[in-house]
Motif scaffolding. Structure first.
Motif, PDB file in Angstrom:
ATOM      1  N   PHE A  67       0.794  -1.224   0.000  1.00  9.25           N
ATOM      2  CA  PHE A  67       0.000   0.000   0.000  1.00  9.25           C
ATOM      3  C   PHE A  67       0.830   1.281   0.000  1.00  9.25           C
ATOM      4  CE2 PHE A  67      -2.530  -3.303   2.112  1.00  9.25           C
ATOM      5  CZ  PHE A  67      -3.558  -3.382   1.183  1.00  9.25           C
TER       6      PHE A  67
ATOM      7  N   ARG B 111      -0.029   4.352   0.349  1.00 10.53           N
ATOM      8  CA  ARG B 111      -1.059   5.323   0.734  1.00 10.53           C
ATOM      9  C   ARG B 111      -0.465   6.345   1.681  1.00 10.53           C
ATOM     10  NH1 ARG B 111      -5.773   1.296   2.540  1.00 10.53           N
ATOM     11  NH2 ARG B 111      -6.235   0.361   0.527  1.00 10.53           N
ATOM     12  N   THR B 112      -0.759   7.611   1.394  1.00  8.50           N
ATOM     13  CA  THR B 112      -0.178   8.669   2.222  1.00  8.50           C
ATOM     14  C   THR B 112      -0.665   8.578   3.667  1.00  8.50           C
ATOM     15  OG1 THR B 112      -1.892  10.065   1.288  1.00  8.50           O
ATOM     16  CG2 THR B 112       0.326  10.388   0.466  1.00  8.50           C
ATOM     17  N   GLY B 113      -1.925   8.144   3.865  1.00  7.16           N
ATOM     18  CA  GLY B 113      -2.447   8.018   5.232  1.00  7.16           C
ATOM     19  C   GLY B 113      -1.636   7.022   6.042  1.00  7.16           C
ATOM     20  N   TYR B 114      -1.357   5.872   5.426  1.00 12.49           N
ATOM     21  CA  TYR B 114      -0.534   4.849   6.086  1.00 12.49           C
ATOM     22  C   TYR B 114       0.877   5.387   6.339  1.00 12.49           C
ATOM     23  CZ  TYR B 114      -3.721   0.847   5.524  1.00 12.49           C
ATOM     24  OH  TYR B 114      -4.756  -0.051   5.620  1.00 12.49           O
TER      25      TYR B 114
ATOM     26  N   LEU C 187       6.416   7.409  -2.118  1.00 12.19           N
ATOM     27  CA  LEU C 187       5.679   7.870  -0.938  1.00 12.19           C
ATOM     28  C   LEU C 187       6.088   9.282  -0.552  1.00 12.19           C
ATOM     29  CD1 LEU C 187       5.734   4.558   0.911  1.00 12.19           C
ATOM     30  CD2 LEU C 187       3.697   5.920   0.659  1.00 12.19           C
TER      31      LEU C 187
ATOM     32  N   MET D 154       4.394  11.567  -2.920  1.00 12.59           N
ATOM     33  CA  MET D 154       2.971  11.683  -2.599  1.00 12.59           C
ATOM     34  C   MET D 154       2.754  12.566  -1.374  1.00 12.59           C
ATOM     35  SD  MET D 154       1.581   7.832  -3.280  1.00 12.59           S
ATOM     36  CE  MET D 154       0.293   7.917  -2.083  1.00 12.59           C
TER      37      MET D 154
ATOM     38  N   ASN E  18       0.496  16.041  -1.236  1.00  9.75           N
ATOM     39  CA  ASN E  18      -0.730  15.710  -0.519  1.00  9.75           C
ATOM     40  C   ASN E  18      -1.162  16.809   0.441  1.00  9.75           C
ATOM     41  OD1 ASN E  18      -2.777  13.991   0.311  1.00  9.75           O
ATOM     42  ND2 ASN E  18      -1.551  13.224   1.994  1.00  9.75           N
TER      43      ASN E  18
ATOM     44  N   ARG F 208     -12.007   9.535   3.135  1.00  8.36           N
ATOM     45  CA  ARG F 208     -10.994  10.265   2.363  1.00  8.36           C
ATOM     46  C   ARG F 208      -9.965  10.908   3.292  1.00  8.36           C
ATOM     47  NH1 ARG F 208     -11.449  12.373  -2.694  1.00  8.36           N
ATOM     48  NH2 ARG F 208     -12.219  10.258  -3.029  1.00  8.36           N
TER      49      ARG F 208
ATOM     50  N   GLU G 122      -7.797   8.161   4.842  1.00  2.00           N
ATOM     51  CA  GLU G 122      -6.887   7.595   3.838  1.00  2.00           C
ATOM     52  C   GLU G 122      -5.705   8.530   3.573  1.00  2.00           C
ATOM     53  OE1 GLU G 122      -7.308   7.221  -0.831  1.00  2.00           O
ATOM     54  OE2 GLU G 122      -8.889   6.117   0.191  1.00  2.00           O
ATOM     55  N   LYS G 123      -5.977   9.828   3.593  1.00  2.00           N
ATOM     56  CA  LYS G 123      -4.913  10.810   3.315  1.00  2.00           C
ATOM     57  C   LYS G 123      -4.076  11.105   4.555  1.00  2.00           C
ATOM     58  CE  LYS G 123      -5.971  12.063  -0.984  1.00  2.00           C
ATOM     59  NZ  LYS G 123      -5.028  11.914  -2.093  1.00  2.00           N
TER      60      LYS G 123
END
Length: 199
Positions: free
Chosen positions: A82, A84-87, A127, A130, A134, A191, A194-195
């Protein structure tokens, strides 16, 4: 010798990773965990130099385990599919030493481990890109409101807490949905999560 614990819920991948790292002359896999809970137990028991862990695992996610090991001397590397920026944000808050993607070349993992053992951090370049792109479009007040919505507060409760009219709250909510390009509150919360914008 760099001692390593690996946490990965896919058995085949767990075995493959362990075999791969055991081929390195300066590395030894001393523990294999199927979830975050086992990872914490093995790290506490064996005191390895490095713990490599997936994010999405049963019982305890890799991020929850990383947070638990934050003050431990063991260095943590997140290895996940993943991007993902949130992670990534949550991983950085847990003070992980590395965040790598599973589709990277296998030799990258061993060299990243050595870099981390030298006291540096290693993050997958996509990442970092991103994270810079972001930017949260919400204002401070809008962030406050989406946080209260996520906490399960109603429009009336939010208006009471923030000393603003219910109509004003509704206006804020429609602006938030617009900015996040979603159609309802549930999607808005997803959303923002996630971000990684919930502070």
């Amino acid at each position: 010798m760099i001692q390593i614990v690996i946490a990965e819920d896919q058995q085949m991948l767990l075995g493959a990773l362990a075999s791969l790292l055991d081929l390195e002359k300066d590395m030894e896999v001393i523990g294999k965990a199927k979830n975050g809970e086992e990872a914490v137990t093995l790290v506490t028991k064996y005191e390895p130099d490095i713990c490599i862990m997936d994010i999405e695992m049963p019982n305890k996610s890799g991020l929850e385990a990383a947070l638990e090991l934050k003050d431990h001397s063991c260095k943590v590397i997140v290895l996940t599919t993943f991007a993902r920026t949130g992670y990534f944000e949550r991983a950085r808050k847990a003070d992980v030493n590395g965040y790598l993607l599973k589709d990277s070349p296998s030799e990258d993992l061993a060299s990243s481990i050595r870099t981390i053992m030298d006291g540096r951090r290693v993050y997958a370049p996509e990442l970092v890109d991103m994270a810079y792109e972001n930017n949260n479009p919400l204002t401070e007040r809008e962030n406050q409101i989406i946080k209260l919505i996520a906490d399960g507060k109603t429009t009336k409760e939010i208006s009471n807490q923030l000393y603003i009219k219910t109509g004003t709250v509704r206006n804020y909510v429609s602006v938030i949905l617009d900015k996040l390009e979603v159609s309802n509150r549930i999607e808005a919360i997803s959303r923002v999560e996630e971000k990684g914008w919930f502070k």
